[in-house]
Write a protein that holds these residues in place. Structure first.
Motif, PDB file in Angstrom:
ATOM      1  N   ASN A  22       1.106  -0.873  -0.223  1.00 27.58           N
ATOM      2  CA  ASN A  22       0.277   0.018   0.125  1.00 27.58           C
ATOM      3  C   ASN A  22       0.894   1.098  -0.261  1.00 27.58           C
ATOM      4  OD1 ASN A  22      -2.249   1.213   0.169  1.00 27.58           O
ATOM      5  ND2 ASN A  22      -2.334   1.395   2.395  1.00 27.58           N
ATOM      6  N   VAL A  23       1.906   0.823   0.841  1.00 27.15           N
ATOM      7  CA  VAL A  23       3.300   2.015   0.327  1.00 27.15           C
ATOM      8  C   VAL A  23       3.280   2.593  -0.636  1.00 27.15           C
ATOM      9  CG1 VAL A  23       5.099   3.047   1.433  1.00 27.15           C
ATOM     10  CG2 VAL A  23       3.828   2.245   3.056  1.00 27.15           C
ATOM     11  N   PHE A  24       3.540   1.579  -1.384  1.00 31.11           N
ATOM     12  CA  PHE A  24       4.218   2.003  -3.017  1.00 31.11           C
ATOM     13  C   PHE A  24       3.153   2.228  -3.572  1.00 31.11           C
ATOM     14  CE2 PHE A  24       8.355  -0.399  -0.750  1.00 31.11           C
ATOM     15  CZ  PHE A  24       9.224   0.252  -1.426  1.00 31.11           C
ATOM     16  N   ALA A  25       2.538   1.313  -3.135  1.00 36.04           N
ATOM     17  CA  ALA A  25       0.843   2.333  -4.520  1.00 36.04           C
ATOM     18  C   ALA A  25       0.059   3.813  -4.365  1.00 36.04           C
ATOM     19  CB  ALA A  25      -0.300   0.937  -4.072  1.00 36.04           C
TER      20      ALA A  25
ATOM     21  N   LEU B 194       2.845   7.310   4.158  1.00 37.46           N
ATOM     22  CA  LEU B 194       4.721   6.650   4.438  1.00 37.46           C
ATOM     23  C   LEU B 194       5.372   6.624   5.737  1.00 37.46           C
ATOM     24  CD1 LEU B 194       6.356   9.089   1.264  1.00 37.46           C
ATOM     25  CD2 LEU B 194       6.513   6.329   1.051  1.00 37.46           C
ATOM     26  N   GLY B 195       4.595   7.436   6.243  1.00 34.66           N
ATOM     27  CA  GLY B 195       4.790   7.464   8.423  1.00 34.66           C
ATOM     28  C   GLY B 195       4.637   6.201   9.230  1.00 34.66           C
ATOM     29  N   LEU B 196       2.877   6.123   8.608  1.00 38.75           N
ATOM     30  CA  LEU B 196       2.110   5.706   9.718  1.00 38.75           C
ATOM     31  C   LEU B 196       1.684   4.234   8.972  1.00 38.75           C
ATOM     32  CD1 LEU B 196      -0.391   8.715  10.652  1.00 38.75           C
ATOM     33  CD2 LEU B 196       1.783   7.609  11.775  1.00 38.75           C
ATOM     34  N   GLN B 197       1.970   4.142   8.054  1.00 32.23           N
ATOM     35  CA  GLN B 197       1.342   2.696   7.545  1.00 32.23           C
ATOM     36  C   GLN B 197       1.750   1.185   8.277  1.00 32.23           C
ATOM     37  OE1 GLN B 197      -1.251   0.909   4.891  1.00 32.23           O
ATOM     38  NE2 GLN B 197      -1.228   0.349   6.739  1.00 32.23           N
ATOM     39  N   LEU B 198       3.273   1.196   7.940  1.00 31.90           N
ATOM     40  CA  LEU B 198       4.253  -0.374   8.372  1.00 31.90           C
ATOM     41  C   LEU B 198       3.894  -0.255   9.895  1.00 31.90           C
ATOM     42  CD1 LEU B 198       5.191  -2.886   7.724  1.00 31.90           C
ATOM     43  CD2 LEU B 198       7.190  -1.131   7.956  1.00 31.90           C
ATOM     44  N   ARG B 199       3.661   1.463  10.581  1.00 32.18           N
ATOM     45  CA  ARG B 199       3.241   1.365  12.284  1.00 32.18           C
ATOM     46  C   ARG B 199       2.261   0.883  12.656  1.00 32.18           C
ATOM     47  NH1 ARG B 199       6.797   5.729  11.135  1.00 32.18           N
ATOM     48  NH2 ARG B 199       8.741   5.902  12.857  1.00 32.18           N
ATOM     49  N   ILE B 200       1.105   1.212  12.159  1.00 32.24           N
ATOM     50  CA  ILE B 200      -0.230   1.018  12.074  1.00 32.24           C
ATOM     51  C   ILE B 200      -1.046  -0.175  12.112  1.00 32.24           C
ATOM     52  CG2 ILE B 200      -2.727   1.357  11.941  1.00 32.24           C
ATOM     53  CD1 ILE B 200      -1.767   4.063  10.637  1.00 32.24           C
ATOM     54  N   THR B 201       0.207  -0.941  10.587  1.00 32.68           N
ATOM     55  CA  THR B 201      -0.566  -3.010  10.434  1.00 32.68           C
ATOM     56  C   THR B 201       0.306  -3.274  11.790  1.00 32.68           C
ATOM     57  OG1 THR B 201      -0.280  -1.898   8.219  1.00 32.68           O
ATOM     58  CG2 THR B 201      -0.190  -4.111   9.091  1.00 32.68           C
ATOM     59  N   ARG B 202       1.244  -3.056  12.335  1.00 32.66           N
ATOM     60  CA  ARG B 202       2.102  -4.026  12.904  1.00 32.66           C
ATOM     61  C   ARG B 202       1.777  -3.258  14.648  1.00 32.66           C
ATOM     62  NH1 ARG B 202       8.257  -2.890  12.086  1.00 32.66           N
ATOM     63  NH2 ARG B 202       9.158  -5.025  13.291  1.00 32.66           N
ATOM     64  N   ALA B 203       0.985  -2.418  15.154  1.00 28.85           N
ATOM     65  CA  ALA B 203       0.861  -2.521  16.022  1.00 28.85           C
ATOM     66  C   ALA B 203      -0.797  -3.181  16.087  1.00 28.85           C
ATOM     67  CB  ALA B 203       0.355  -0.896  16.296  1.00 28.85           C
TER      68      ALA B 203
ATOM     69  N   TYR C 268      -7.394   8.853   4.569  1.00 29.79           N
ATOM     70  CA  TYR C 268      -6.018   7.111   4.442  1.00 29.79           C
ATOM     71  C   TYR C 268      -6.197   6.911   6.002  1.00 29.79           C
ATOM     72  CZ  TYR C 268      -4.028  10.333  -0.101  1.00 29.79           C
ATOM     73  OH  TYR C 268      -4.111  10.141  -1.454  1.00 29.79           O
ATOM     74  N   LEU C 269      -5.998   7.372   7.110  1.00 28.42           N
ATOM     75  CA  LEU C 269      -6.355   6.401   8.104  1.00 28.42           C
ATOM     76  C   LEU C 269      -6.936   5.509   7.876  1.00 28.42           C
ATOM     77  CD1 LEU C 269      -4.361   6.083  10.561  1.00 28.42           C
ATOM     78  CD2 LEU C 269      -5.945   7.730  11.345  1.00 28.42           C
ATOM     79  N   GLY C 270      -8.574   5.786   7.650  1.00 29.23           N
ATOM     80  CA  GLY C 270      -8.514   4.242   7.324  1.00 29.23           C
ATOM     81  C   GLY C 270      -8.349   3.150   6.449  1.00 29.23           C
ATOM     82  N   VAL C 271      -8.120   3.581   5.427  1.00 32.43           N
ATOM     83  CA  VAL C 271      -7.297   2.932   4.701  1.00 32.43           C
ATOM     84  C   VAL C 271      -6.163   2.506   5.395  1.00 32.43           C
ATOM     85  CG1 VAL C 271      -6.338   2.086   2.299  1.00 32.43           C
ATOM     86  CG2 VAL C 271      -8.131   4.106   2.291  1.00 32.43           C
ATOM     87  N   MET C 272      -5.425   2.480   5.842  1.00 37.35           N
ATOM     88  CA  MET C 272      -4.137   2.107   6.099  1.00 37.35           C
ATOM     89  C   MET C 272      -4.624   1.318   7.241  1.00 37.35           C
ATOM     90  SD  MET C 272      -1.095   5.112   6.840  1.00 37.35           S
ATOM     91  CE  MET C 272      -1.898   6.388   7.065  1.00 37.35           C
ATOM     92  N   VAL C 273      -5.444   1.381   8.036  1.00 38.61           N
ATOM     93  CA  VAL C 273      -5.932   0.240   9.464  1.00 38.61           C
ATOM     94  C   VAL C 273      -6.960  -0.887   8.492  1.00 38.61           C
ATOM     95  CG1 VAL C 273      -8.586  -0.105  11.250  1.00 38.61           C
ATOM     96  CG2 VAL C 273      -6.277   2.577  10.680  1.00 38.61           C
ATOM     97  N   ALA C 274      -7.553  -0.825   7.342  1.00 38.64           N
ATOM     98  CA  ALA C 274      -7.920  -1.947   6.422  1.00 38.64           C
ATOM     99  C   ALA C 274      -7.435  -2.851   6.258  1.00 38.64           C
ATOM    100  CB  ALA C 274      -9.663  -1.525   6.134  1.00 38.64           C
TER     101      ALA C 274
END
Length: 415
Positions: A142-145, A258-267, A316-322
């Motif tokens: 998702n980050v790269f896309a 870029l800053g939050l996607q991976l952190r959110i998924t891992r958390a 964007y945050l909702g997309v990063m979560v789901a």
């Protein structure tokens, strides 16, 4: 730095697919957003003909996702990915070299068919290679896309100073490079025998009622995500009176991603079941339309841009979560030999129904502008998000959604 460390922890094949998605979105978005303008202004085509050319591309892609998914299962995802990129190269080259309607229709068909091939195949390959780390792999995907979706329009607008042909040839060149890179580097993986015919595979997937219900529930995610390219940029332009304000929506979202996607998924991965987080992400996406709705109809006020940007960031945050958990769950609905077919049918069902959702939003925009009810499209998106969240939450409560993949024991991973 943590993101780069995570990327390096994946096999070379996954790293290549991440770069591939960056290139795919860069090449796509540097051309397609400007295609309608080229057809109308440069070639003098009518709105009806433009609609046919664009519609043929969408129909070719949405209608053939199922073919691409089945091909990935039966022929191997690697070959289907390479074929898709090669077809996209040919399609975009035709947009550059041809001005006649027949050539443009052929370019549209090839471009759409390409997406129908590599979209489910890439995701099937990524899911199979990532193992129990599917969520992190799709988070990085998702980050790269998202980064490619920002770079593409910026590069495309610069290339348009030279001409549309330069944009189309550049896009074709990007896909040609991706084709060669994957042919040289992407490892081949043997396709698991299905044990039946293609129609039997389709019947098996379509008989999975939980999967179909989940696919229909996800129409909200795709429809709301598409508003990053329709409703929110339009609101940003109206609020400021500046066309460039639309770019701020993409910039803010990409930086957040870029800053939050991976952190959110891992958390979130180790806290609760996936279905609950998907429902929460969909609800957050729906609520993202509240701040812009509060200033709907306001024009020429720079401060009105703040609620729009706030809504975009929440979306964007909702997309990063789901989204990473959605991609992680899809293979879990069926057996490994049908991963591509499940992705294909998921995108076919969600894409077609999302097109209907986009038509509803477009109707609400026209109606709201005509009747003075500018809040109407925002309210439609809010309702759609909450309904989709409720549908996924219902499936979660019924335990109809797949459990997360089992973690590999530490001793096995070391061995």
């Amino acid at each position: 730095m943590k993101t780069w460390h995570e990327i390096r922890g994946f096999p070379l094949a996954i790293r290549l697919l991440l770069v591939n998605q960056l290139g795919v979105n860069t090449g796509f978005y540097l051309l397609v957003p400007y295609l309608a303008t080229h057809l109308g202004r440069d070639l003098g085509m009518s709105a009806a003909v433009i609609g046919i050319v664009l519609g043929v591309r969408n129909l070719s892609q949405q209608g053939l996702f199922l073919i691409g998914g089945s091909a990935a299962d039966r022929l191997g995802a690697r070959g289907v990915i390479i074929a898709g990129c090669a077809l996209r190269t040919a399609g975009f080259a035709l947009f550059a070299l041809g001005d006649g309607l027949a050539v443009l229709l052929a370019a549209s068909v090839l471009s759409g068919l390409a997406g129908a091939l590599f979209n489910p195949a890439v995701r099937a390959y990524l899911a199979q290679e990532a193992g129990e780390r599917k969520a992190e792999a799709f988070a990085l995907f998702n980050v790269f896309a998202t980064t490619g979706a920002l770079i593409g329009p910026l590069l495309g607008s610069a290339l348009l100073l030279v001409g549309f042909r330069a944009s189309a040839l550049t896009a074709a060149g990007i896909f040609a490079l991706l084709t060669v890179a994957q042919a040289l580097v992407l490892p081949a993986r043997p396709a698991a025998p299905s044990g039946g015919g293609v129609l039997a595979d389709w019947r098996e997937v379509l008989a999975n009622r939980a999967f179909l219900a989940f696919s229909l529930a996800m129409v909200g995610m795709f429809t709301m995500e598409n508003q990053l390219y329709l409703l929110l940029p339009d609101a940003a332009r109206r609020a400021t009176g500046w066309d460039g304000a639309a770019g701020l929506v993409f910039l803010a979202g990409t930086l957040a991603n870029l800053g939050l996607q991976l952190r959110i998924t891992r958390a979130l991965k180790g806290r609760g079941r996936r279905g609950a987080w998907v429902a929460a992400g969909l609800a957050l996406m729906g609520l993202a339309f509240l701040p812009p709705m509060a200033v709907a109809g306001t024009e020429g006020n720079v401060l009105g841009l703040l609620p729009v940007l706030g809504g975009a960031l929440l979306l964007y945050l909702g997309v990063m979560v789901a989204q990473p958990f959605v991609m992680e769950m899809i293979p879990g609905f069926g057996r490994p030999g049908l991963t591509g077919t499940y992705f294909g049918i998921f995108y076919a069902v969600s894409g077609i129904t999302a097109a209907l959702g986009n038509a509803l939003v477009g109707w609400a925009m026209d109606t709201g502008g005509r009747d003075g009810t500018q809040w109407l499209p925002w309210a439609c998106c809010l309702a759609l998000g909450l309904v989709s969240a409720g549908g996924v939450a219902r499936l979660h409560r019924l335990r109809a959604l797949p459990a997360p993949p089992a973690a590999v024991p530490a001793t096995a991973a070391t061995a």
